[in-house]
Motif scaffolding. Sequence first.
Motif, PDB file in Angstrom:
ATOM      1  N   SER A 270      39.772  32.790  54.271  1.00 14.37           N
ATOM      2  CA  SER A 270      38.405  32.781  54.791  1.00 14.37           C
ATOM      3  C   SER A 270      37.400  33.331  53.787  1.00 14.37           C
ATOM      4  O   SER A 270      36.210  33.049  53.864  1.00 14.37           O
ATOM      5  CB  SER A 270      38.333  33.605  56.082  1.00 14.37           C
ATOM      6  OG  SER A 270      38.781  34.935  55.852  1.00 14.37           O
ATOM      7  N   ASP A 271      37.859  34.145  52.840  1.00 17.86           N
ATOM      8  CA  ASP A 271      36.959  34.772  51.875  1.00 17.86           C
ATOM      9  C   ASP A 271      37.668  34.851  50.526  1.00 17.86           C
ATOM     10  O   ASP A 271      38.823  35.257  50.448  1.00 17.86           O
ATOM     11  CB  ASP A 271      36.578  36.177  52.360  1.00 17.86           C
ATOM     12  CG  ASP A 271      35.639  36.880  51.390  1.00 17.86           C
ATOM     13  OD1 ASP A 271      34.954  36.185  50.625  1.00 17.86           O
ATOM     14  OD2 ASP A 271      35.607  38.126  51.407  1.00 17.86           O
ATOM     15  N   THR A 272      36.969  34.451  49.465  1.00 16.56           N
ATOM     16  CA  THR A 272      37.600  34.434  48.138  1.00 16.56           C
ATOM     17  C   THR A 272      37.214  35.631  47.275  1.00 16.56           C
ATOM     18  O   THR A 272      37.674  35.735  46.149  1.00 16.56           O
ATOM     19  CB  THR A 272      37.218  33.147  47.374  1.00 16.56           C
ATOM     20  OG1 THR A 272      35.794  33.135  47.157  1.00 16.56           O
ATOM     21  CG2 THR A 272      37.637  31.916  48.151  1.00 16.56           C
ATOM     22  N   THR A 273      36.386  36.527  47.801  1.00 16.77           N
ATOM     23  CA  THR A 273      35.905  37.639  46.979  1.00 16.77           C
ATOM     24  C   THR A 273      37.053  38.475  46.432  1.00 16.77           C
ATOM     25  O   THR A 273      37.117  38.774  45.231  1.00 16.77           O
ATOM     26  CB  THR A 273      34.948  38.537  47.781  1.00 16.77           C
ATOM     27  OG1 THR A 273      33.865  37.741  48.274  1.00 16.77           O
ATOM     28  CG2 THR A 273      34.405  39.660  46.913  1.00 16.77           C
ATOM     29  N   VAL A 274      37.975  38.868  47.318  1.00 13.41           N
ATOM     30  CA  VAL A 274      39.106  39.690  46.884  1.00 13.41           C
ATOM     31  C   VAL A 274      39.955  38.930  45.874  1.00 13.41           C
ATOM     32  O   VAL A 274      40.378  39.474  44.849  1.00 13.41           O
ATOM     33  CB  VAL A 274      39.962  40.132  48.091  1.00 13.41           C
ATOM     34  CG1 VAL A 274      41.224  40.857  47.616  1.00 13.41           C
ATOM     35  CG2 VAL A 274      39.158  41.032  49.017  1.00 13.41           C
ATOM     36  N   LEU A 275      40.204  37.656  46.151  1.00 13.22           N
ATOM     37  CA  LEU A 275      41.026  36.836  45.255  1.00 13.22           C
ATOM     38  C   LEU A 275      40.392  36.739  43.874  1.00 13.22           C
ATOM     39  O   LEU A 275      41.074  36.890  42.848  1.00 13.22           O
ATOM     40  CB  LEU A 275      41.218  35.450  45.859  1.00 13.22           C
ATOM     41  CG  LEU A 275      42.144  34.487  45.106  1.00 13.22           C
ATOM     42  CD1 LEU A 275      43.579  34.999  45.105  1.00 13.22           C
ATOM     43  CD2 LEU A 275      42.086  33.094  45.738  1.00 13.22           C
ATOM     44  N   GLN A 276      39.092  36.507  43.819  1.00 18.03           N
ATOM     45  CA  GLN A 276      38.407  36.380  42.530  1.00 18.03           C
ATOM     46  C   GLN A 276      38.402  37.698  41.763  1.00 18.03           C
ATOM     47  O   GLN A 276      38.682  37.727  40.563  1.00 18.03           O
ATOM     48  CB  GLN A 276      36.975  35.889  42.753  1.00 18.03           C
ATOM     49  CG  GLN A 276      36.890  34.421  43.171  1.00 18.03           C
ATOM     50  CD  GLN A 276      35.467  34.009  43.485  1.00 18.03           C
ATOM     51  OE1 GLN A 276      34.833  34.548  44.393  1.00 18.03           O
ATOM     52  NE2 GLN A 276      34.955  33.055  42.738  1.00 18.03           N
ATOM     53  N   ASN A 302      35.655  50.159  44.183  1.00 16.59           N
ATOM     54  CA  ASN A 302      34.510  49.345  43.752  1.00 16.59           C
ATOM     55  C   ASN A 302      33.905  48.563  44.911  1.00 16.59           C
ATOM     56  O   ASN A 302      33.301  47.499  44.720  1.00 16.59           O
ATOM     57  CB  ASN A 302      34.938  48.389  42.629  1.00 16.59           C
ATOM     58  CG  ASN A 302      35.123  49.098  41.309  1.00 16.59           C
ATOM     59  OD1 ASN A 302      34.166  49.351  40.581  1.00 16.59           O
ATOM     60  ND2 ASN A 302      36.373  49.451  40.995  1.00 16.59           N
ATOM     61  N   ASP A 303      34.086  49.090  46.135  1.00 17.76           N
ATOM     62  CA  ASP A 303      33.466  48.531  47.354  1.00 17.76           C
ATOM     63  C   ASP A 303      33.948  47.123  47.688  1.00 17.76           C
ATOM     64  O   ASP A 303      33.217  46.318  48.247  1.00 17.76           O
ATOM     65  CB  ASP A 303      31.928  48.534  47.230  1.00 17.76           C
ATOM     66  CG  ASP A 303      31.382  49.949  47.077  1.00 17.76           C
ATOM     67  OD1 ASP A 303      31.926  50.852  47.724  1.00 17.76           O
ATOM     68  OD2 ASP A 303      30.424  50.131  46.299  1.00 17.76           O
ATOM     69  N   ILE A 304      35.195  46.818  47.320  1.00 19.30           N
ATOM     70  CA  ILE A 304      35.814  45.550  47.732  1.00 19.30           C
ATOM     71  C   ILE A 304      36.963  45.914  48.660  1.00 19.30           C
ATOM     72  O   ILE A 304      38.039  46.312  48.213  1.00 19.30           O
ATOM     73  CB  ILE A 304      36.304  44.744  46.515  1.00 19.30           C
ATOM     74  CG1 ILE A 304      35.132  44.442  45.575  1.00 19.30           C
ATOM     75  CG2 ILE A 304      36.973  43.447  46.964  1.00 19.30           C
ATOM     76  CD1 ILE A 304      35.534  43.832  44.260  1.00 19.30           C
ATOM     77  N   ALA A 305      36.701  45.814  49.959  1.00 20.60           N
ATOM     78  CA  ALA A 305      37.665  46.285  50.961  1.00 20.60           C
ATOM     79  C   ALA A 305      38.892  45.390  51.001  1.00 20.60           C
ATOM     80  O   ALA A 305      38.784  44.169  51.156  1.00 20.60           O
ATOM     81  CB  ALA A 305      36.999  46.335  52.337  1.00 20.60           C
TER      82      ALA A 305
END
Length: 461
Positions: A270-276, A302-305
């Motif tokens: 659902s979200d690629t932020t963590v993956l990237q 670094n504020d990536i939960a």
Amino acid sequence: NRIGLMSGAAFGLPLHSFHFQKNKKLYVFESDILHILLADSIISTAKRFREMKKFQFLKAGDDMKTITRAKYLNRIIELNGTPDIKIITGIRRSGKSKLMQAYMEHLKTNCENINIIFIDFMDLEFEEIKEYHALHSYVEQHYAEGKTNYLFIDEVQMCPKFELAINSLYSKGKYDIYMTGSNAFLLSADLATLFTGRYIEIHVFPFSFQEYCKYYDNVTDKDKLFDEYSFKGGLAGSYAYPNDRDRITYIKEVYETIVTRDLVQKYALSDTTVLQRLSEFLMDNISNLTSPNKVSQLLNANDIATSHVTVGKYIKYLCNAFVFYDIKRYDIRGKKYLESSEKFYLCDTGIRYAILGSRNMDYGRVYENMVCIELLRRGYDVYVGKLYQKEIDFVAQKGSEKIYIQVSDNISGQETFEREYSPLLQIRDAYPKMIIARTRHPKYSYEGIEIHDIAEWLLQE
């Protein structure tokens, strides 16, 4: 005159200055300026044409330059006629389709009484058989009695439930079957569950340095080629672009397609932020021992939960798609594998440069990555060696063969050289030991340790 007016406008001069002047001297002066400007324009244009002639431009319909990837082609030729499904895997744009086409050309040139059935699901011509029953029927209709029948399917994942058709065709025992597919949808981990019959995987890597030199065979300076390869990498599709900006854009698009589209579709993310961010972290930390717990702590800081469980899953996804290769640790003294942490190496150094730029451009790490991928390309099982409190960069094994390897950028300083050779001297068995670095010298030995220049080592068979 009208020509003077048009030329003056073209060069940004006021139109009234080209009207006939009563003052003859002024007219002659302005006329001379126009002649100078026109002469400069002609010279500038001629220079541009001379520069353009240095490049070979592709016309619409022209093919890009290709080379024969003999190692992979010979491997497929070896498997000709074996009772296995042959599956060509590798990262997106690594040359899987080109390899299949090269093999088909080999068959047409060297074999008689054959029937080749070729399906490319990227081609609209085959749109109507993107359903597994239709695929099965199409192949059966094109079977030729009394001939050796070869079945080639490119981008097979575009046909939902393709494995049902392939398993049925395989069970008939009358086709020699070859396939390629998207790296995210034809994963090594999935092959055993997809296919009920025997299969063999032919894994394709991006261009090696040896292949890079073969592609640029008009350049004889191997040191120059090596320096270019270190940041251009081996995604050969990028070589078509003469400037760095377009080349880097191409590599970025390949990478982002894998991370933000292929893996998202495959695993319903659902979200690629963590993956990237995870992928960028692994690129930035090549050669460092890494664990999901450590990475999750850094991302959260670094504020990536995220959690170590999610990070562990995502690392597995990136490795399944051949973006990274995980290299486990091996206790040389205890002769056992260690599970606590491992290292991750990027499939191609060109991706690191395209995504991170020259940030933290540690050439020692880049060279270590290049050596690791080359060892995998040559068929070795690769581990990180642990000996007491020291580390050996790589333990490479293939059958009964074993090599201990240290990799460095520059070993001209005595302190650095000693740091690299001292762990190797503590290994008491008789297997070969080597240091690979940017020496720019022929191979030599020190206390039984072979010292190789990395460029020369990469060019070895």
